[in-house]
Design a protein around this motif. Structure first.
Motif, PDB file in Angstrom:
ATOM      1  N   PRO A  54     -80.940 -76.612  51.681  1.00  0.00           N
ATOM      2  CA  PRO A  54     -81.105 -75.513  52.803  1.00  0.00           C
ATOM      3  C   PRO A  54     -80.698 -73.993  52.580  1.00  0.00           C
ATOM      4  O   PRO A  54     -80.441 -73.606  52.889  1.00  0.00           O
ATOM      5  N   LYS A  55     -78.808 -74.438  52.372  1.00  0.00           N
ATOM      6  CA  LYS A  55     -77.904 -73.950  52.335  1.00  0.00           C
ATOM      7  C   LYS A  55     -78.098 -72.681  51.785  1.00  0.00           C
ATOM      8  O   LYS A  55     -78.343 -71.745  51.785  1.00  0.00           O
ATOM      9  N   VAL A  56     -78.844 -72.805  50.509  1.00  0.00           N
ATOM     10  CA  VAL A  56     -78.849 -71.816  49.353  1.00  0.00           C
ATOM     11  C   VAL A  56     -80.048 -71.007  49.385  1.00  0.00           C
ATOM     12  O   VAL A  56     -80.180 -69.820  49.426  1.00  0.00           O
ATOM     13  N   VAL A  57     -80.979 -71.349  50.284  1.00  0.00           N
ATOM     14  CA  VAL A  57     -82.464 -71.164  50.163  1.00  0.00           C
ATOM     15  C   VAL A  57     -81.937 -70.295  51.412  1.00  0.00           C
ATOM     16  O   VAL A  57     -81.893 -69.033  51.646  1.00  0.00           O
ATOM     17  N   GLU A  58     -81.178 -70.625  52.865  1.00  0.00           N
ATOM     18  CA  GLU A  58     -80.956 -69.473  53.569  1.00  0.00           C
ATOM     19  C   GLU A  58     -80.152 -68.572  53.406  1.00  0.00           C
ATOM     20  O   GLU A  58     -80.184 -67.544  53.579  1.00  0.00           O
ATOM     21  N   GLU A  59     -79.255 -68.742  52.259  1.00  0.00           N
ATOM     22  CA  GLU A  59     -78.331 -67.912  51.857  1.00  0.00           C
ATOM     23  C   GLU A  59     -79.514 -66.776  50.827  1.00  0.00           C
ATOM     24  O   GLU A  59     -79.296 -65.385  51.083  1.00  0.00           O
ATOM     25  N   ILE A  60     -80.183 -67.243  50.101  1.00  0.00           N
ATOM     26  CA  ILE A  60     -80.900 -65.814  49.275  1.00  0.00           C
ATOM     27  C   ILE A  60     -82.313 -65.544  50.261  1.00  0.00           C
ATOM     28  O   ILE A  60     -81.967 -63.949  50.357  1.00  0.00           O
ATOM     29  N   LEU A  61     -82.459 -66.107  51.457  1.00  0.00           N
ATOM     30  CA  LEU A  61     -83.302 -65.386  52.494  1.00  0.00           C
ATOM     31  C   LEU A  61     -82.468 -64.217  53.490  1.00  0.00           C
ATOM     32  O   LEU A  61     -83.606 -63.481  53.417  1.00  0.00           O
ATOM     33  N   LYS A  62     -81.313 -64.561  53.338  1.00  0.00           N
ATOM     34  CA  LYS A  62     -80.693 -63.484  54.958  1.00  0.00           C
ATOM     35  C   LYS A  62     -80.220 -62.104  53.195  1.00  0.00           C
ATOM     36  O   LYS A  62     -80.256 -60.816  53.547  1.00  0.00           O
ATOM     37  N   GLU A  63     -79.815 -62.610  51.440  1.00  0.00           N
ATOM     38  CA  GLU A  63     -79.464 -61.264  50.733  1.00  0.00           C
ATOM     39  C   GLU A  63     -81.251 -60.666  50.692  1.00  0.00           C
ATOM     40  O   GLU A  63     -80.744 -59.167  50.637  1.00  0.00           O
ATOM     41  N   GLU A  64     -82.053 -61.162  51.071  1.00  0.00           N
ATOM     42  CA  GLU A  64     -83.238 -60.298  50.598  1.00  0.00           C
ATOM     43  C   GLU A  64     -83.909 -59.642  51.674  1.00  0.00           C
ATOM     44  O   GLU A  64     -84.209 -58.987  51.907  1.00  0.00           O
ATOM     45  N   GLY A  65     -83.795 -60.618  53.036  1.00  0.00           N
ATOM     46  CA  GLY A  65     -83.560 -59.769  54.068  1.00  0.00           C
ATOM     47  C   GLY A  65     -82.356 -58.448  54.417  1.00  0.00           C
ATOM     48  O   GLY A  65     -82.791 -57.239  54.376  1.00  0.00           O
ATOM     49  N   ASP A  66     -81.107 -59.095  53.735  1.00  0.00           N
ATOM     50  CA  ASP A  66     -80.477 -57.512  53.842  1.00  0.00           C
ATOM     51  C   ASP A  66     -81.236 -56.630  52.912  1.00  0.00           C
ATOM     52  O   ASP A  66     -80.827 -55.016  53.155  1.00  0.00           O
ATOM     53  N   ALA A  67     -81.383 -56.002  51.353  1.00  0.00           N
ATOM     54  CA  ALA A  67     -82.214 -55.601  50.996  1.00  0.00           C
ATOM     55  C   ALA A  67     -82.643 -55.236  51.004  1.00  0.00           C
ATOM     56  O   ALA A  67     -83.317 -53.991  50.843  1.00  0.00           O
ATOM     57  N   GLU A  68     -83.733 -55.228  51.986  1.00  0.00           N
ATOM     58  CA  GLU A  68     -85.057 -54.792  52.232  1.00  0.00           C
ATOM     59  C   GLU A  68     -84.883 -54.227  53.348  1.00  0.00           C
ATOM     60  O   GLU A  68     -84.911 -53.160  53.739  1.00  0.00           O
ATOM     61  N   ARG A  69     -83.857 -54.697  54.412  1.00  0.00           N
ATOM     62  CA  ARG A  69     -83.201 -53.576  55.661  1.00  0.00           C
ATOM     63  C   ARG A  69     -82.691 -52.167  55.047  1.00  0.00           C
ATOM     64  O   ARG A  69     -82.679 -51.236  55.302  1.00  0.00           O
ATOM     65  N   ARG A  70     -81.751 -52.668  54.173  1.00  0.00           N
ATOM     66  CA  ARG A  70     -80.900 -51.286  52.977  1.00  0.00           C
ATOM     67  C   ARG A  70     -82.314 -50.500  52.452  1.00  0.00           C
ATOM     68  O   ARG A  70     -82.439 -48.724  52.331  1.00  0.00           O
ATOM     69  N   LYS A  71     -83.154 -51.085  51.866  1.00  0.00           N
ATOM     70  CA  LYS A  71     -84.172 -50.321  51.264  1.00  0.00           C
ATOM     71  C   LYS A  71     -85.007 -49.440  52.392  1.00  0.00           C
ATOM     72  O   LYS A  71     -85.344 -47.983  52.475  1.00  0.00           O
ATOM     73  N   GLU A  72     -85.327 -49.261  53.756  1.00  0.00           N
ATOM     74  CA  GLU A  72     -85.789 -49.743  54.384  1.00  0.00           C
ATOM     75  C   GLU A  72     -85.512 -48.178  55.001  1.00  0.00           C
ATOM     76  O   GLU A  72     -85.596 -46.991  55.762  1.00  0.00           O
ATOM     77  N   GLU A  73     -83.972 -48.274  55.012  1.00  0.00           N
ATOM     78  CA  GLU A  73     -82.640 -47.093  55.711  1.00  0.00           C
ATOM     79  C   GLU A  73     -83.126 -46.074  54.405  1.00  0.00           C
ATOM     80  O   GLU A  73     -82.935 -45.067  54.892  1.00  0.00           O
ATOM     81  N   GLU A  74     -82.721 -46.260  53.782  1.00  0.00           N
ATOM     82  CA  GLU A  74     -83.255 -45.419  52.326  1.00  0.00           C
ATOM     83  C   GLU A  74     -84.411 -44.373  52.358  1.00  0.00           C
ATOM     84  O   GLU A  74     -84.388 -43.297  52.251  1.00  0.00           O
ATOM     85  N   ILE A  75     -85.469 -45.039  52.753  1.00  0.00           N
ATOM     86  CA  ILE A  75     -86.847 -44.166  52.903  1.00  0.00           C
ATOM     87  C   ILE A  75     -87.161 -43.722  54.127  1.00  0.00           C
ATOM     88  O   ILE A  75     -87.496 -42.954  54.417  1.00  0.00           O
ATOM     89  N   PHE A  76     -86.593 -44.217  55.129  1.00  0.00           N
ATOM     90  CA  PHE A  76     -86.785 -43.617  56.855  1.00  0.00           C
ATOM     91  C   PHE A  76     -85.851 -43.570  57.692  1.00  0.00           C
ATOM     92  O   PHE A  76     -85.706 -42.858  58.678  1.00  0.00           O
ATOM     93  N   GLY A  77     -84.019 -43.642  56.972  1.00  0.00           N
ATOM     94  CA  GLY A  77     -83.235 -42.951  57.152  1.00  0.00           C
ATOM     95  C   GLY A  77     -82.594 -43.816  58.467  1.00  0.00           C
ATOM     96  O   GLY A  77     -83.534 -44.387  59.297  1.00  0.00           O
ATOM     97  N   SER A  78     -81.161 -44.200  58.891  1.00  0.00           N
ATOM     98  CA  SER A  78     -80.418 -44.852  59.556  1.00  0.00           C
ATOM     99  C   SER A  78     -80.535 -44.317  61.118  1.00  0.00           C
ATOM    100  O   SER A  78     -80.228 -42.284  60.504  1.00  0.00           O
ATOM    101  N   ASP A  79     -80.367 -44.735  61.684  1.00  0.00           N
ATOM    102  CA  ASP A  79     -80.410 -43.642  63.458  1.00  0.00           C
ATOM    103  C   ASP A  79     -78.778 -43.816  63.451  1.00  0.00           C
ATOM    104  O   ASP A  79     -78.136 -45.017  63.752  1.00  0.00           O
TER     105      ASP A  79
END
Length: 79
Positions: A54-79
């Motif tokens: 479960p710890k490996v799954v948790e880490e992968i999901l965290k990494e995916e979430g971080d990558a998704e947030r970075r992509k959103e910041e690239e597209i929409f910019g950060s405030d």
């Protein structure tokens, strides 16, 4: 062993008890039907059980979430 089964109303086939026991299936189990060269083969669906840390799954999901947030910041910019 060869079995003779009767096709009933609405396409229902009754599997004799000894067939169910040999296949290791019971009510509500899922069977895979394969049709090849005019022959029907039935086999039980036996999903593979995979042990996952479960710890490996948790880490992968965290990494995916971080990558998704970075992509959103690239597209929409950060405030």
């Amino acid at each position: 062993m060869v079995y003779q089964l009767r096709l009933r109303k609405k396409g229902i086939i009754i599997l004799p008890k000894d067939v169910r026991e040999k296949l290791g299936v019971s009510e509500n189990d899922i069977l895979i039907a394969d049709i090849k060269d005019g022959e029907l083969t039935l086999r039980p669906l036996k999903p593979k059980i995979v042990r996952v840390n479960p710890k490996v799954v948790e880490e992968i999901l965290k990494e995916e979430g971080d990558a998704e947030r970075r992509k959103e910041e690239e597209i929409f910019g950060s405030d």
